[in-house]
Scaffold this motif. Structure first.
Motif, PDB file in Angstrom:
ATOM      1  N   PRO A 178       0.831  -1.198   0.000  1.00  0.00           N
ATOM      2  CA  PRO A 178       0.000   0.000   0.000  1.00  0.00           C
ATOM      3  C   PRO A 178       0.871   1.256   0.000  1.00  0.00           C
ATOM      4  O   PRO A 178       1.937   1.280   0.606  1.00  0.00           O
ATOM      5  CB  PRO A 178      -0.779  -0.086   1.317  1.00  0.00           C
ATOM      6  CG  PRO A 178      -0.566  -1.460   1.839  1.00  0.00           C
ATOM      7  CD  PRO A 178       0.696  -1.983   1.236  1.00  0.00           C
ATOM      8  N   GLY A 190      -9.068  -7.491  -8.465  1.00  0.00           N
ATOM      9  CA  GLY A 190      -9.472  -8.708  -7.746  1.00  0.00           C
ATOM     10  C   GLY A 190      -8.487  -9.852  -7.848  1.00  0.00           C
ATOM     11  O   GLY A 190      -8.787 -10.955  -7.399  1.00  0.00           O
ATOM     12  N   THR A 231      -5.305  -8.166  -4.648  1.00  0.00           N
ATOM     13  CA  THR A 231      -6.241  -8.616  -3.613  1.00  0.00           C
ATOM     14  C   THR A 231      -5.548  -9.684  -2.771  1.00  0.00           C
ATOM     15  O   THR A 231      -5.529  -9.626  -1.538  1.00  0.00           O
ATOM     16  CB  THR A 231      -7.535  -9.192  -4.231  1.00  0.00           C
ATOM     17  OG1 THR A 231      -8.245  -8.148  -4.868  1.00  0.00           O
ATOM     18  CG2 THR A 231      -8.424  -9.803  -3.161  1.00  0.00           C
ATOM     19  N   VAL A 232      -4.929 -10.631  -3.466  1.00  0.00           N
ATOM     20  CA  VAL A 232      -4.305 -11.750  -2.763  1.00  0.00           C
ATOM     21  C   VAL A 232      -3.173 -11.269  -1.847  1.00  0.00           C
ATOM     22  O   VAL A 232      -2.981 -11.797  -0.751  1.00  0.00           O
ATOM     23  CB  VAL A 232      -3.808 -12.804  -3.785  1.00  0.00           C
ATOM     24  CG1 VAL A 232      -3.049 -13.917  -3.092  1.00  0.00           C
ATOM     25  CG2 VAL A 232      -4.996 -13.382  -4.559  1.00  0.00           C
ATOM     26  N   LEU A 259      -3.205  -8.549  -0.264  1.00  0.00           N
ATOM     27  CA  LEU A 259      -3.834  -7.710   0.761  1.00  0.00           C
ATOM     28  C   LEU A 259      -3.577  -6.213   0.556  1.00  0.00           C
ATOM     29  O   LEU A 259      -3.525  -5.453   1.517  1.00  0.00           O
ATOM     30  CB  LEU A 259      -3.342  -8.116   2.173  1.00  0.00           C
ATOM     31  CG  LEU A 259      -3.333  -9.602   2.504  1.00  0.00           C
ATOM     32  CD1 LEU A 259      -2.758  -9.834   3.910  1.00  0.00           C
ATOM     33  CD2 LEU A 259      -4.709 -10.206   2.399  1.00  0.00           C
ATOM     34  N   GLU A 269     -11.004  -5.046  -2.555  1.00  0.00           N
ATOM     35  CA  GLU A 269     -12.115  -4.196  -2.150  1.00  0.00           C
ATOM     36  C   GLU A 269     -11.905  -3.605  -0.760  1.00  0.00           C
ATOM     37  O   GLU A 269     -12.214  -2.453  -0.493  1.00  0.00           O
ATOM     38  CB  GLU A 269     -13.414  -5.018  -2.194  1.00  0.00           C
ATOM     39  CG  GLU A 269     -14.643  -4.167  -1.978  1.00  0.00           C
ATOM     40  CD  GLU A 269     -15.930  -4.985  -2.029  1.00  0.00           C
ATOM     41  OE1 GLU A 269     -16.187  -5.654  -3.050  1.00  0.00           O
ATOM     42  OE2 GLU A 269     -16.673  -4.953  -1.025  1.00  0.00           O
ATOM     43  N   ARG A 270     -11.333  -4.417   0.150  1.00  0.00           N
ATOM     44  CA  ARG A 270     -11.148  -3.920   1.517  1.00  0.00           C
ATOM     45  C   ARG A 270     -10.202  -2.722   1.570  1.00  0.00           C
ATOM     46  O   ARG A 270     -10.497  -1.715   2.202  1.00  0.00           O
ATOM     47  CB  ARG A 270     -10.602  -5.046   2.416  1.00  0.00           C
ATOM     48  CG  ARG A 270     -10.048  -4.555   3.756  1.00  0.00           C
ATOM     49  CD  ARG A 270      -9.655  -5.701   4.654  1.00  0.00           C
ATOM     50  NE  ARG A 270     -10.794  -6.580   4.819  1.00  0.00           N
ATOM     51  CZ  ARG A 270     -11.784  -6.366   5.672  1.00  0.00           C
ATOM     52  NH1 ARG A 270     -11.755  -5.321   6.455  1.00  0.00           N
ATOM     53  NH2 ARG A 270     -12.798  -7.183   5.730  1.00  0.00           N
ATOM     54  N   GLU A 271      -9.053  -2.823   0.870  1.00  0.00           N
ATOM     55  CA  GLU A 271      -8.077  -1.727   0.916  1.00  0.00           C
ATOM     56  C   GLU A 271      -8.624  -0.479   0.239  1.00  0.00           C
ATOM     57  O   GLU A 271      -8.390   0.643   0.700  1.00  0.00           O
ATOM     58  CB  GLU A 271      -6.767  -2.143   0.225  1.00  0.00           C
ATOM     59  CG  GLU A 271      -5.805  -2.906   1.099  1.00  0.00           C
ATOM     60  CD  GLU A 271      -5.394  -2.164   2.362  1.00  0.00           C
ATOM     61  OE1 GLU A 271      -5.668  -2.714   3.444  1.00  0.00           O
ATOM     62  OE2 GLU A 271      -4.818  -1.047   2.276  1.00  0.00           O
ATOM     63  N   ASP A 291     -11.718   0.386   0.060  1.00  0.00           N
ATOM     64  CA  ASP A 291     -12.646   0.941   1.055  1.00  0.00           C
ATOM     65  C   ASP A 291     -11.909   1.800   2.071  1.00  0.00           C
ATOM     66  O   ASP A 291     -12.297   2.912   2.401  1.00  0.00           O
ATOM     67  CB  ASP A 291     -13.240  -0.227   1.866  1.00  0.00           C
ATOM     68  CG  ASP A 291     -14.657  -0.529   1.468  1.00  0.00           C
ATOM     69  OD1 ASP A 291     -15.152   0.115   0.533  1.00  0.00           O
ATOM     70  OD2 ASP A 291     -15.247  -1.428   2.095  1.00  0.00           O
ATOM     71  N   LEU A 292     -10.828   1.224   2.569  1.00  0.00           N
ATOM     72  CA  LEU A 292     -10.085   1.870   3.638  1.00  0.00           C
ATOM     73  C   LEU A 292      -9.451   3.168   3.147  1.00  0.00           C
ATOM     74  O   LEU A 292      -9.527   4.206   3.807  1.00  0.00           O
ATOM     75  CB  LEU A 292      -9.020   0.901   4.149  1.00  0.00           C
ATOM     76  CG  LEU A 292      -8.254   1.343   5.368  1.00  0.00           C
ATOM     77  CD1 LEU A 292      -9.222   1.575   6.523  1.00  0.00           C
ATOM     78  CD2 LEU A 292      -7.233   0.275   5.765  1.00  0.00           C
TER      79      LEU A 292
END
Ligand SMILES: Cc1cc2nc3c(=O)[nH]c(=O)nc-3n(C[C@H](O)[C@H](O)[C@H](O)COP(=O)(O)OP(=O)(O)OC[C@H]3O[C@@H](n4cnc5c(N)ncnc54)[C@H](O)[C@@H]3O)c2cc1C
Ligand code: SF4
Ligand code: SF4
Ligand code: SF4
Lengths: 216, 698
Positions: free
Chosen positions: A6, A28, A32-33, A35, A39-41, A43-44
């Motif tokens: 990130p 995706g 995603t794999v 992390l 979608e979660r990141e 969102d954050l």
């Protein structure tokens, strides 16, 4: 798999200075794999950027969409109402980010992550680089362990004098790739392979602007 | 329910919906004859929300105080915790929920919106349960009860050392408070004629139970000193001057016989022999009855059949038994065989017959209700109907003897049948969905579960017990009840996959401490509900947002977060914050200005949850985590702490100040909690208002 990390939220916020309608796009698959870009990141990061704007008394509208892969036109085309946004932040690897930039040429596309390497998922949240994509694989000669990626110096004939009880001189917590290679070959009874000198690689194959056409 | 708006959904509809929406239930609920939502009421006790727990119990176990004492608790036999270190003591928790709320007001009457009247004959567990359901549904319900109080066999029969009579009265009062009209000392067939109520009421339910004890026509059976179980137990329960001879023989091996024998001991009998046909392993009474009776000095004599009662001057002097060689024949029919060569003679002042009960149909003979030659009501177990279109029957009078909770189950069905009959005019078979129990815990999951030893219910010492009719079993105190309730594993409320979002990344597989997730054939994650403990770690880690946890889904969590828009929002394990300052309180006590968000475990906490609270404008957010050795879930990473740290970094970058979010240990007491909140508030005062709200709550 491609591994990315990130970006600090401050950096993303800065890239978006001057925009008040932004689309954040998750990927995706690889990110995603690892992390970093699912979608979660997304969102954050959207929440974080929104908070930062609010504190400054500014309004920002952030759309969020996650598609299966950003390195395929067909999936990119699943994105909706992209034209409504002034900027896009992509949470895919560099290939995906550029995919969006190529598809939406009139909208600035920003990277939401730093793409790091081709790696292996060691365990939850832990990834190790394994491959430099050199274009001329030699793993058959090195016991399945890549010295290009895993030796600090990328030596084709090692180890160097800095090998230190199985560790690399650059850090005591890094394995010496050439000791790993030695042990692996010894276990296979193939130490004779170890003694063969590897010829210099054609680094041209790892050069820039590579294309691959399997149709020919 | 119990809200006054219950006619929107009937009791049976609500139950059916709950069953159908999620047919997979924990084995405790599946084993419970009324399929009570056990984990819900247990979890409410675990959180210190006692009154809510009591109300949840009562939905299906309509007599919480009584059933919390005498229910034979088949739920515990199936509890999955049996495979770890012992079942959750469900019955004692239920009893606790009732006992702690005894001084609470009951309910307000439910408006009689249906405009229809139902008469219930018999105020035993069956009649009371049907009254509860039908009153909740908005019917005008009247119970006619021949005794001076309701409760039926658990009022007159069950000895008060197991079930004090004020408890039965309290359970009855709760049902009456819903607006049920109870007419005691009213015998149908004597004070009021059955045909009259069948005419006057829209529906009638016959729930008269089995109120006459049987005798055995052996020589001497009518001599002075031969007593029958039910009248004897009634005397023991209600006549303070009741006595019995020094030497008593009780005939029978069921629970009633043991109640008789143990009551006789308490009335002063020094030598009590209990003789039954069954051999030791076949004795039908519950195993704990045998143990407790033996502890009280009762001699149990299996495999003996009564032959003749010895009588002198019309008075009992003893009894002769013959050896019983079998009770049931090859076709499993009751067909005892004897060896008359082997005899046993016991001297006795009293012989008490406890061999079974029958219905008292005297008030119904010659009425329009069809009763066969053996005194059985014509009855269809599927529709619960009798021969008359508006007359239904339920409970032991039609099912035969069983447990109180079985009568309660049958009565729920009867109430359903009546409710449907009165609202649709039809009387169709009542078919209730059956739960599908989730399977046993796999061995690797058992390994990973933190051990928490079971609490037994404290019992009075045998020597003390036999001296009076005082209750033999003590209830749990608050701390024990909460501890015991926290042992429940919330079986079957765990993780579920949203397949189209899953990237098969294996994160869930790697972070789950219990081995529940696996990558299924379609290359998406799936969850074994046998293993899942519903901790929620995976849901807060899944990079694709592909996991929902039934017990702690985001919608519910977000609702709770949004309740806080100023002051402090606290995230805690649902069990971490002691809430027992006001034990029976319905409200969740939290210091003023504190909004509590309860999670199954703080591992369920998502960074988004923390940021959401901050964005709502609260001054600060505290995460209360249990110490590792107290956590119910074994975990390698302190997830809540890691996530709190990332949220802190984000709000620091945003200029909101990292210190608005803090990670704390769980407080040991409500007082400690208040103190922690006070200190945090002082810190927040120094920080000033949250820039997102600009108003500081001092
Ligand atoms: C001694 C004893 C111990 C027991 N112990 C346990 C135990 O530990 N655990 C357990 O689960 N179960 C126990 N049971 C069983 C339990 O009590 C019964 O299953 C339950 O009471 C049956 O409920 P019911 O409503 O069908 O009938 P009942 O409880 O018999 O209620 C019927 C009611 O109808 C009334 N009635 C009868 N005729 C008329 C009439 N003509 N007019 C008006 N009213 C009338 C009666 O007075 C009575 O109140 C025990 C039973 C006995 C007798
Ligand atoms: S652990 Fe709780 S939910 Fe699971 S079977 Fe036991 S009481 Fe029921
Ligand atoms: S963590 Fe989420 S995305 Fe990854 S395998 Fe599990 S369910 Fe799928
Ligand atoms: S909720 Fe907890 S126990 Fe259930 S699958 Fe997720 S991590 Fe495992």
């Amino acid at each position: 798999m491609i591994v990315a990390e990130p970006k600090p939220v401050e950096e993303i916020k800065k890239m978006l200075d001057g925009y008040d309608k932004v689309l954040m796009v998750g990927c995706g698959t690889c990110t995603t794999v690892c992390l970093t870009g699912g979608e979660r990141e997304v969102d954050l990061m959207a929440t974080a950027v929104r908070l930062m704007h609010k504190v400054e008394g500014k309004d920002i509208q952030i759309g969020q969409q996650t598609i299966l892969r950003q390195c395929d036109w067909e999936y990119i085309d699943e994105l909706q109402n992209v034209e409504d946004y002034q900027a896009i932040v992509s949470f895919a690897c560099g290939a995906g980010i550029q995919g969006l930039a190529r598809r939406f040429t009139n909208i600035p596309v920003m990277p939401g992550v730093n793409t790091n390497f081709i790696g292996f998922n060691e365990e939850y949240g832990l990834y190790s680089e394994q491959c430099k994509a050199c274009g001329e694989c030699i793993l058959d000669k090195t016991g399945g362990i890549c010295p290009v990626a895993r030796c600090a110096k990328g030596l084709l004939n090692g180890p160097c004098g800095g090998t230190n009880n199985g560790k690399c001189e650059i850090s005591s917590d890094k394995d010496c790739a050439w000791v790993l290679i030695y042990n692996q070959l010894e276990g296979q009874g193939k130490l004779d392979q170890f003694k063969q000198i590897l010829a210099p690689k054609d680094y041209g194959k790892a050069g820039n602007i590579r294309m691959l056409d399997l149709r020919k | 329910m119990k809200s006054g708006v219950s006619n929107i959904t009937s009791q049976s509809e609500a139950f059916e919906k709950w069953m159908v929406e999620n047919p997979v239930k924990p084995p405790c609920t599946s084993a419970c004859p009324v399929n009570a939502d056990i984990q819900s009421f247990v979890s409410l006790v675990a959180q210190g929300r006692f009154r809510e727990s009591l109300d949840a119990v009562r939905e299906r176990c309509t007599l919480p105080g009584s059933l919390g004492r005498i229910c034979h608790h088949p739920c515990e036999g199936e509890c999955r915790r049996n495979d770890v270190e012992g079942a959750v003591n469900i019955r004692a928790i239920k009893r606790f929920a009732a006992d702690i709320c005894t001084d609470e007001p009951h309910y307000t009457p439910v408006p009689k919106t249906q405009g229809k009247r139902v008469a219930i004959v018999g105020g035993g567990p069956a009649g009371l349960t049907a009254a509860y359901d039908l009153a909740e549904d908005g019917f005008d319900v009247t119970i006619f009860e021949k005794n001076d109080a309701c409760g039926g066999a658990i009022y007159v029969g069950v000895p008060k050392y197991r079930l004090p009579k004020n408890i039965v009265a309290w359970d009855v009062a709760a049902i009456a408070s819903l607006g049920v009209d109870i007419k005691t000392n009213t015998t149908i067939g004597k004070d009021i004629q059955f045909d009259d109520i069948a005419k006057d009421y829209d529906a009638v339910l016959v729930a008269i139970g089995l109120s006459v004890s049987r005798n055995i026509p052996i020589p001497g059976h009518d001599a002075e000193g031969v007593l029958l179980a039910l009248p004897f137990l009634k005397e023991a329960n209600f006549n303070d001057n009741a006595t019995v001879g020094k030497r008593v023989v009780v005939i029978g091996g069921g629970n009633v016989a043991f109640d008789v024998a143990r009551s006789a001991r308490r009335l002063g009998a020094e030598e009590v022999n209990l003789c039954c046909l069954e051999c030791e392993s076949e004795i039908p009474a519950f195993s704990w009855e045998l143990e407790e009776a033996a502890e009280e000095g009762i001699k149990i004599n299996p495999s003996w059949g009564p032959k003749e009662i010895k009588v002198k001057d019309d008075k009992v002097t003893g009894i002769v038994f013959k050896r019983c060689t079998r009770v049931f024949d090859e076709n499993r029919m009751f067909n005892p065989a004897y060896d008359e060569c082997e005899l046993l003679e016991i001297d006795a002042d009293n012989v008490i017959m406890a061999i079974g009960q029958g219905a008292d149909m005297t008030g119904f003979t010659g009425t329009s209700l069809e009763v066969d030659g053996r005194g059985r009501i014509t009855w269809d177990p599927a529709t619960l109907k009798t021969n008359l279109p508006n007359v239904f029957a339920c409970g032991e009078v039609v099912t035969g003897p069983g447990s109180a909770v079985a009568a309660v189950r049958n009565a729920h069905h009867a109430a359903t049948a009546i409710e449907r009959f009165l609202t649709t005019g039809k009387a169709e078979a009542v078919v209730m969905p059956e739960p599908i129990p989730i399977g046993k815990l796999p061995d690797f999951t058992i390994e990973a579960i933190t051990r928490k030893e079971k609490n037994l219910v404290p019992m009075v010492e045998p020597a003390e017990r036999v001296k009076s009719f005082a209750e033999v079993e003590a209830g749990f105190d608050i701390q024990t009840a909460i501890y015991e309730a926290q042992r429940c594993m919330n079986c079957s409320r765990g993780a579920d996959i949203i397949p189209e979002k899953c990237a098969a990344c294996l994160t869930c597989v790697r972070v789950c401490p219990f081995g529940a997730p696996y990558i299924a054939e379609a290359r998406v994650a799936n969850f074994s509900w046998e293993s899942c403990q519903a901790c929620g770690i995976c849901a807060a880690e899944c990079p694709g947002n592909a996991i929902q946890v039934a017990f702690n889904d985001d919608t519910k969590i977000n609702e709770a977060i949004d309740a806080g828009t100023s002051g402090i929002t606290v995230f805690g394990c649902q069990y971490a914050v002691p809430t027992v300052k006001n034990p029976a309180s319905k409200a969740t006590p939290a210091p003023p200005g504190v909004n509590m968000v309860r999670l199954m475990c703080t591992s369920r906490l998502d960074i988004q949850h923390l940021l959401r609270a901050i964005e709502n404008g609260v001054d600060g957010v505290a995460v209360l985590a249990c110490p590792d050795d107290k956590c119910r879930y074994r975990k390698d990473i302190n997830w809540a702490e890691v996530r709190t740290e990332r949220a802190r970094r984000i709000i620091e970058a945003a200029g909101i100040g990292a210190d608005r979010i803090t990670f704390m240990g769980s407080p040991g007491s409500p007082e400690a909690f208040d103190e922690m909140m006070g200190e945090f508030k002082a810190k927040l005062n120094e920080l000033g208002a949250n820039p997102l709200s600009k108003v500081l709550v001092k």
